[in-house]
Design a protein around this motif. Structure first.
Motif, PDB file in Angstrom:
ATOM      1  N   ARG A  16       0.789  -1.183  -0.065  1.00 49.96           N
ATOM      2  CA  ARG A  16      -0.171   0.098  -0.341  1.00 49.96           C
ATOM      3  C   ARG A  16       1.209   1.558  -0.139  1.00 49.96           C
ATOM      4  NH1 ARG A  16      -2.341   0.581   4.872  1.00 49.96           N
ATOM      5  NH2 ARG A  16      -1.821   2.216   5.263  1.00 49.96           N
ATOM      6  N   ALA A  17       2.081   0.925   0.890  1.00 50.47           N
ATOM      7  CA  ALA A  17       2.551   2.616   1.264  1.00 50.47           C
ATOM      8  C   ALA A  17       3.880   2.370  -0.447  1.00 50.47           C
ATOM      9  CB  ALA A  17       4.159   2.527   1.853  1.00 50.47           C
ATOM     10  N   GLU A  18       4.173   1.561  -0.691  1.00 53.78           N
ATOM     11  CA  GLU A  18       4.646   1.643  -2.094  1.00 53.78           C
ATOM     12  C   GLU A  18       3.619   1.557  -3.400  1.00 53.78           C
ATOM     13  OE1 GLU A  18       7.744  -1.966  -1.789  1.00 53.78           O
ATOM     14  OE2 GLU A  18       6.008  -2.726  -2.668  1.00 53.78           O
ATOM     15  N   LEU A  19       2.509   1.557  -3.346  1.00 51.52           N
ATOM     16  CA  LEU A  19       1.337   2.681  -4.613  1.00 51.52           C
ATOM     17  C   LEU A  19       1.258   3.609  -4.375  1.00 51.52           C
ATOM     18  CD1 LEU A  19      -0.245   1.228  -7.098  1.00 51.52           C
ATOM     19  CD2 LEU A  19      -1.932   0.690  -5.576  1.00 51.52           C
ATOM     20  N   GLU A  20       0.551   4.131  -3.525  1.00 53.22           N
ATOM     21  CA  GLU A  20       1.235   5.240  -2.766  1.00 53.22           C
ATOM     22  C   GLU A  20       2.276   6.238  -2.789  1.00 53.22           C
ATOM     23  OE1 GLU A  20       0.140   8.456   1.118  1.00 53.22           O
ATOM     24  OE2 GLU A  20       0.157   6.897   1.181  1.00 53.22           O
ATOM     25  N   ILE A  21       3.156   6.021  -3.595  1.00 52.13           N
ATOM     26  CA  ILE A  21       4.117   7.254  -4.018  1.00 52.13           C
ATOM     27  C   ILE A  21       4.260   6.588  -5.910  1.00 52.13           C
ATOM     28  CG2 ILE A  21       6.992   6.952  -3.402  1.00 52.13           C
ATOM     29  CD1 ILE A  21       6.586   5.993  -0.854  1.00 52.13           C
ATOM     30  N   MET A  22       4.469   5.795  -5.763  1.00 52.91           N
ATOM     31  CA  MET A  22       4.100   5.146  -7.228  1.00 52.91           C
ATOM     32  C   MET A  22       3.085   6.387  -7.777  1.00 52.91           C
ATOM     33  SD  MET A  22       6.272   3.672  -9.116  1.00 52.91           S
ATOM     34  CE  MET A  22       5.789   3.540 -10.027  1.00 52.91           C
ATOM     35  N   GLN A  23       1.729   5.958  -7.436  1.00 53.88           N
ATOM     36  CA  GLN A  23       0.894   6.629  -7.697  1.00 53.88           C
ATOM     37  C   GLN A  23       1.122   8.497  -8.335  1.00 53.88           C
ATOM     38  OE1 GLN A  23      -2.343   5.852  -8.632  1.00 53.88           O
ATOM     39  NE2 GLN A  23      -3.569   3.558  -7.908  1.00 53.88           N
ATOM     40  N   LEU A  24       1.895   8.921  -7.044  1.00 52.40           N
ATOM     41  CA  LEU A  24       2.326  10.078  -7.023  1.00 52.40           C
ATOM     42  C   LEU A  24       3.263  10.929  -8.054  1.00 52.40           C
ATOM     43  CD1 LEU A  24       3.220  11.090  -3.490  1.00 52.40           C
ATOM     44  CD2 LEU A  24       1.312  11.973  -4.587  1.00 52.40           C
ATOM     45  N   PHE A  25       4.402   9.507  -8.187  1.00 49.01           N
ATOM     46  CA  PHE A  25       5.032   9.841  -9.435  1.00 49.01           C
ATOM     47  C   PHE A  25       4.517   9.792 -10.362  1.00 49.01           C
ATOM     48  CE2 PHE A  25       8.762   7.567  -6.554  1.00 49.01           C
ATOM     49  CZ  PHE A  25      10.002   8.480  -7.141  1.00 49.01           C
ATOM     50  N   TRP A  26       3.098   8.460 -11.486  1.00 48.91           N
ATOM     51  CA  TRP A  26       2.254   8.706 -11.715  1.00 48.91           C
ATOM     52  C   TRP A  26       2.059  10.430 -11.875  1.00 48.91           C
ATOM     53  CZ3 TRP A  26       0.878   3.117 -10.342  1.00 48.91           C
ATOM     54  CH2 TRP A  26       1.662   1.885 -10.811  1.00 48.91           C
ATOM     55  N   ALA A  27       1.947  10.755 -11.199  1.00 54.12           N
ATOM     56  CA  ALA A  27       0.771  11.701 -11.068  1.00 54.12           C
ATOM     57  C   ALA A  27       1.549  12.897 -12.038  1.00 54.12           C
ATOM     58  CB  ALA A  27       0.256  12.039 -10.309  1.00 54.12           C
ATOM     59  N   GLN A  28       3.003  12.898 -10.528  1.00 54.40           N
ATOM     60  CA  GLN A  28       3.672  14.378 -10.916  1.00 54.40           C
ATOM     61  C   GLN A  28       4.934  14.171 -11.772  1.00 54.40           C
ATOM     62  OE1 GLN A  28       3.177  15.393  -6.949  1.00 54.40           O
ATOM     63  NE2 GLN A  28       5.443  14.448  -6.406  1.00 54.40           N
ATOM     64  N   GLY A  29       4.932  12.432 -12.289  1.00 52.48           N
ATOM     65  CA  GLY A  29       6.299  12.305 -12.602  1.00 52.48           C
ATOM     66  C   GLY A  29       8.128  12.883 -11.432  1.00 52.48           C
ATOM     67  N   PRO A  30       8.614  12.954 -12.116  1.00 54.37           N
ATOM     68  CA  PRO A  30      10.283  13.170 -11.897  1.00 54.37           C
ATOM     69  C   PRO A  30       9.930  14.047 -10.790  1.00 54.37           C
ATOM     70  CG  PRO A  30      10.932  13.394 -13.955  1.00 54.37           C
ATOM     71  CD  PRO A  30       9.667  13.461 -14.010  1.00 54.37           C
ATOM     72  N   SER A  31      10.544  13.297  -9.531  1.00 49.56           N
ATOM     73  CA  SER A  31      10.369  14.328  -8.129  1.00 49.56           C
ATOM     74  C   SER A  31      11.867  13.652  -7.183  1.00 49.56           C
ATOM     75  CB  SER A  31       8.897  13.598  -7.375  1.00 49.56           C
ATOM     76  OG  SER A  31       7.816  14.421  -7.801  1.00 49.56           O
ATOM     77  N   MET A  32      11.918  14.898  -5.937  1.00 47.82           N
ATOM     78  CA  MET A  32      12.679  14.534  -4.830  1.00 47.82           C
ATOM     79  C   MET A  32      11.600  13.888  -4.384  1.00 47.82           C
ATOM     80  SD  MET A  32      15.443  17.501  -5.657  1.00 47.82           S
ATOM     81  CE  MET A  32      16.202  17.870  -7.701  1.00 47.82           C
TER      82      MET A  32
END
Length: 129
Positions: A16-32
């Motif tokens: 669940r935690a990994e998917l939540e962070i992947m959702q952010l990557f998919w929504a906003q692209g490259p991130s710090m």
């Protein structure tokens, strides 16, 4: 974007935690990591928690990084569509013996499907023929 070879050999499910962070990557692209934290709802997890999950995602082959000195910018290596496709194939095989009709039957019994949604499903199936 396809799932990299190192993740193809074994089915990878995200926590669940990994998917939540992947959702952010998919929504906003490259991130710090700070950018991910800023996009997360309250209560926000600790910086170290997010950083650890991102490194796990990188080890699993879902995320890559670019180094700018000591700062890392992470980016998704696996597309949302590619992950969803692989995940749904696993669900279809494990719960419905690979039968799409059983899957649709399950949803029609457990979720109310509107006439419009039924028409939309039929239209998609006709177009794929």
């Amino acid at each position: 974007m396809k799932i990299p070879e190192n993740t193809k050999s074994r089915p990878q499910e995200l926590t669940r935690a990994e998917l939540e962070i992947m959702q952010l990557f998919w929504a906003q692209g490259p991130s710090m990591v700070n950018g991910l934290l800023d996009a997360m709802p309250e209560p926000k997890p600790a910086y170290n928690t997010v950083s650890t999950v991102v490194r796990i995602l990188e080890k699993k082959g879902f995320v890559g990084h670019k180094a700018y000195g000591k700062t890392y910018e992470y980016y998704p290596v696996v597309s949302k569509e590619s992950y969803a496709s692989r995940y749904m194939d696993t669900v279809l095989d494990n719960f419905f013996s690979g039968s799409l009709s059983r899957l649709v039957s399950f949803f029609s019994e457990h979720k109310s499907i509107t006439v419009e949604e039924t028409d939309e499903i039929l239209k998609m199936l006709r177009e794929r023929r």
